[in-house]
Structure formats: C-alpha cells, structure tokens
Design an enzyme around this catalytic site. Structure first.
Site, PDB file in Angstrom:
ATOM      1  N   ASP A  14       0.977  -1.345  -0.144  1.00 33.47           N
ATOM      2  CA  ASP A  14      -0.069   0.028   0.094  1.00 33.47           C
ATOM      3  C   ASP A  14       0.869   1.198  -0.004  1.00 33.47           C
ATOM      4  O   ASP A  14       0.548   2.024   0.729  1.00 33.47           O
ATOM      5  CB  ASP A  14      -0.822  -0.084   1.311  1.00 33.47           C
ATOM      6  CG  ASP A  14      -1.693  -1.242   1.342  1.00 33.47           C
ATOM      7  OD1 ASP A  14      -2.237  -1.876   0.265  1.00 33.47           O
ATOM      8  OD2 ASP A  14      -1.845  -1.670   2.401  1.00 33.47           O
ATOM      9  N   GLU A  38     -11.438   1.267  -3.846  1.00 29.34           N
ATOM     10  CA  GLU A  38     -10.692   1.414  -2.848  1.00 29.34           C
ATOM     11  C   GLU A  38      -9.398   2.425  -3.153  1.00 29.34           C
ATOM     12  O   GLU A  38      -9.237   2.812  -4.230  1.00 29.34           O
ATOM     13  CB  GLU A  38     -10.517   0.338  -1.788  1.00 29.34           C
ATOM     14  CG  GLU A  38      -9.696  -0.801  -2.614  1.00 29.34           C
ATOM     15  CD  GLU A  38      -9.418  -2.068  -1.834  1.00 29.34           C
ATOM     16  OE1 GLU A  38     -10.135  -2.118  -0.734  1.00 29.34           O
ATOM     17  OE2 GLU A  38      -8.804  -3.016  -2.593  1.00 29.34           O
TER      18      GLU A  38
END
Length: 545
Positions: free
Chosen positions: A41, A207
């Site tokens: 991430d 997302e």
C-alpha cells in the site's frame, strides 16, 4: 510453564543494483521492487524544498514501530527515514490488542503541504469500527518529530486520502462504492460535508483513492479488483471535485491481471513528480506469477514497485506496466539522504554493541508490553541481546493477553534468496521445563515456522536441551498434507559448551531450510527441517503481505 524467547533477524545475501547507462536520463534501467519485502500500500510524495527528496510510506499492520517512512534522492536507494508511530502513547491499544491478527495501521497516504508532512491512516482494532488518524511532522527523518495522532470523523471504511485544494479546503477521500469524500475541519476533525465521487470502471472493490489536480482537472486514482490476481489501478477526471467523473480511455492505468507476468496483484498505486517534472507511480505487487500465487507461494508478500508515467498537458496519464527490469528518466544515483534506519534491501550484521539500541528497521509484534525484555549488552554480556522469556509462545493460548508481553523481535525478509543466522547462548542449569530460545519465519501468530532450543524432561529426569522444529498454520484452508510434522532432536552433547547457531536459508523461491550448528564449527551444521514457503504466505491473514 511454556516460555519462548525468539530472536528473528534476516541477513540478506543479495543487494539490488542499478544497471544501464546512468548518464542517459531517458534510458536508465532499474530493478523492481524498489522497497523489497513486505511494503504494501505505498504512498509517495516529492518534496523539492527538502533538497529534491522523495518520501514513501507503507502499511505496517500490527508491527511496531509503525507507519514507516522511507526517503530517497534517486528513486532507487531508499533509506528508512523514520517511523511515524514510535511511541507507545501514540496508539496505546496497539499494545493491548490480543488475538487480532489483521488489525493495526492500514494503507496510509503521505503528503507535504506548507512545510509540513501529513500522514493519514486507518487504524483498525478489535472491536471495530476503524479510526482515521492524521499525524504531522516538519521533519520526516526523525521519529520523535511526528505528532500524536489526530482523530477525524471516520466512516466505517478504510484507505483515507488527504488533498489540499487551492482554496484551503481539506478533503479526505476513502474506499466505498462509490468512492466517497468528506470536507474536514482541521481544527475539530469533524466532517462538514460528505459526497460521492466515482463508481470506478466496474471491476469492483473500489478503494485506495488519491486525488490530484492538474491542468484544471481533478483526477481520482483508485484501486479496483481486490488485492489478489484481479488487482488494478484506474483513473478518472472531472472539472469539479464533486464530479461527474469521466473514466480514462486507457484504463486500467496499471495492472497485470489476466497475464502470466512474474509480478501479480499490481495495484493500490500513487502518482508523483520529480524535479524535472517527470511523472512516476508506485504500486504494490507480489512476486510469484499466477501459478504460484494461486498456490499461495509468495513469501515476500506485497512489495513496492516503481513505474514511469507520461502525462501530457490536458491529456490522460499512461503508465508503463510493472516488470522486474524497467527503465525511465531516473535522477542521478545519490545515497546522501537523511534518516535513522538502513537502506531497503541492504545486508547487515548486528552485534548489539554496548551503548547501541535495537536497530530502527527491526520490528516487534505490537508495541512491546515489557520493553525490559529486550536488553542490549547487559552487564557482563557485551555485544549481545538479552531476551527475557514471555509466558506464552508465539502463537499464544486461550489465556493469551498481549499485556503479558510477547518476546519477539524481527527483521523483515528483503530478498527471495537469503541467508540468516543467529547465535544463541544455552540456558544451562537454570533452564525450566518448556523454556525455549530460537528463530522463526513469521507472518503472524497463526502462521509461522520455528526452530528453537527447547528444554524438556523425560522419564522424570532433569531438563535437557533439544532442537525443535515445528510449524503453525491456523486459518489456512489449503494446507492438507503440507504442514510438516514437529521434529525433536536431542542437542548433540559436544554442542553444550558452545553458542548454538540457528539459521534459515532460502534454497529456492518456494522452500526454506532450517539448520543448526555449533557457532564455532559452522561446517558441522545439520538440517533440522525444510518448509514450503506457503506456510508464511497469505492470504490467511493480511498482516504479512
């Protein structure tokens, strides 16, 4: 009483190199990943005011210190600059969370605005819901410069982005279908307005949003397709922050879905520029190829990769897709960066010299409840790390309480092929039944493979040392016939007066070998066990990916 003292370090045998003609800025080759090992991430920002330095952060889940921040001058050599979460009082419950394995710090965004770094993140604990926190710092190369977390109004969701609009408005976007955003009052943390942004391209699981403003457009980059083989990044734009958003004709911006590429699960990307105005992207990816990924054989987890982007004025960004060897207009090589840690992917030998501390790039599983369990160079034992055993072993038990402490210190694996050794001193006559010291290949408390020296008594005799190799794999659904049986070998008698060297080596990309030897006679090593790396690969839990 069962006690386990574990020292888990990784000694890296391979160091990445930059290849190609470094004088030709348009044709410089480099090797992915740029942040090897578990660094998922990613979010990156370029700061011209700080000597043209790039900064990136990645997820840390339950590892402590948390929210690592890396710095680089050349996009290839990345140094651990700081950990935004480095003090127990910043997130007290990171110490007290018990058997939750998938919580902690998720998918942060890092930005720089008016001389201040802003790191916004999701903190997940048990019970839910998640909380959005903002941490700030004027010096991202110093742990202590990071602020206490500032909570903002949080929906029941993850993946916050922070965007500072030209009029001073602060927008926090986050995951959802559609992607949503809030106008945030930075004095109170309250949301003053909430609105929908974009539904994505139809690939699902929208997302990881990031907002950019360029040439009069608001661009919204999102992740789609989940974090496995269908993962991707897609982008849209609008003249208004509130939309409607038009999808790029070149979507997905970045993805290796439905390919046989070695890098899979490519997505959760972020975009940034360099000093010359070139655009770049970072994205998570998994080394495996689809076959090994489907067998959950990817011990490196999710790593950070780099890709060049072309983004003409008024046009759409187009990205080079993730490969192992890529090229782009890199800055000149430069390792002159500030920070408190090691360069990512470098080898190290740690002797715990007097006056030193546990290295910044080492991790604990949650904030240590008993810091005194880790003592560098105690009296009469220079150049050692003394570990005081915790009551519970790595897995814990029905009575496990995180505040009892878990004596575990780790060093992230940074290469597929590596060698790692630790020299341990035997406990001797003071050893009690069940005492153990050893090493582990660790994903979380429910997935790990251990090699230790354990003290056991047989036939009512005094305790004796044994080499014990065993694997723990709770929560995995594809382990039938894979989990190895526990092995117990009496420690050779002629080892008892020596340090014992315990080691893990990768014999290939799918298997680790666990070995033991007297430290003074390493050629006398014996193989105690061989483990398939699926034992410490996902998707059983998110924590190690």
């Amino acid at each position: 009483m069962l006690a386990l003292t574990t020292l888990s370090l990784v000694l890296i045998s391979l160091v990445r190199t930059v290849v190609g003609n470094i004088g030709n800025f348009k044709n410089v080759s480099y090797i992915n990943p740029i942040l090897p090992g578990w660094n998922s991430d990613p979010s990156c920002v370029f700061v011209a005011e700080l000597d043209n330095t790039f900064f990136c952060t990645t997820s840390s889940f339950l590892a402590y210190p948390g929210a690592p921040v890396y710095s680089s001058k050349d996009l290839i050599n990345w140094k651990l600059a700081s950990n935004a979460i480095s003090r127990p009082e910043q997130l007290p419950s990171l110490m007290t969370s018990n058997n939750i394995q998938g919580g902690g710090i998720f998918a942060s965004t890092l930005r720089y605005h008016k001389s201040t770094f802003y790191l916004i993140t999701t903190y997940i604990e048990n019970p839910l819901p998640p909380t959005f926190y903002i941490l700030t710092s004027e010096d991202a190369t110093n742990d202590s410069a990071w602020s206490m977390p500032f909570a903002i109004e949080t929906p029941y969701i993850i993946d916050p982005d922070i965007f500072f609009d030209d009029d001073g408005t602060v927008i926090v976007a986050y995951a959802g279908h559609p992607i949503k955003a809030q106008i945030i009052d930075m004095k109170t943390g309250n949301a003053t307005e909430t609105f929908d942004m974009w539904n994505g391209t139809g690939n699902g699981f929208t997302e990881g949003p990031h907002i950019y403003k360029k040439d009069g457009y608001y661009y919204l980059l999102i992740a789609e397709g989940g974090t496995e083989l269908g993962h991707s990044g897609a982008i849209a734009r609008s003249k208004s922050l509130r939309g409607p958003y038009e999808s790029s004709p070149y979507n997905p911006l970045v993805s290796n879905r439905r390919t046989d590429e070695y890098f899979q699960s490519v997505g959760h990307a972020d975009l940034f520029q360099d000093a010359s105005g070139n655009w770049w992207g970072c994205a998570l990816a998994v080394r495996s190829g689809p076959k090994l990924y489907n067998q959950t054989i990817f011990p490196m987890g999710r790593e950070t990769t780099l890709f060049p982007v072309t983004w003409p004025k008024d046009g759409w960004p187009i990205a080079s897709q993730i490969r192992g060897i890529m090229s782009g207009p890199l800055p000149l090589p430069n390792r002159n960066v500030s920070g408190e840690g090691l360069f990512a992917g470098e080898a190290d030998v740690v002797d715990f010299v007097p006056g030193s501390s546990i290295p910044k790039h080492f991790d604990f599983w949650r904030t240590p409840a008993k810091p005194n369990s880790f003592t560098v160079s105690p009296p009469n034992k220079p150049n050692t790390l003394r570990l005081t055993a915790s009551r519970a072993n790595l897995t814990g038990d029905a009575n496990f309480n995180a505040t009892d402490g878990l004596t575990l210190v780790m060093r992230r694996q940074a290469h597929t092929l590596f060698n790692f050794t630790v020299d341990v001193e035997l406990l001797g006559a003071e050893a009690q039944e069940g005492d153990e010291v050893g090493i582990t290949s660790f994903l979380d408390q429910y997935q790990h493979v251990d090699l230790g020296v354990v003290y056991l008594s047989k036939n009512n005799k005094k305790t004796s040392p044994y080499l014990r190799y065993r694997a723990t794999a709770f929560g995995k659904t594809n382990f039938t016939g894979i989990v190895p049986k526990t092995k117990l070998l009496a420690l050779p008698a002629d080892w008892s007066d020596d340090l014992v060297r315990l080691g893990i080596s990768a014999i290939n990309g799918t298997h680790f070998v666990f070995v033991a030897a007297p430290a003074a006679r390493p050629l006398s090593s014996i193989v105690v066990g061989i483990a398939n790396t699926t034992l410490i690969s996902g998707p059983g839990n998110a924590s190690g990916e």
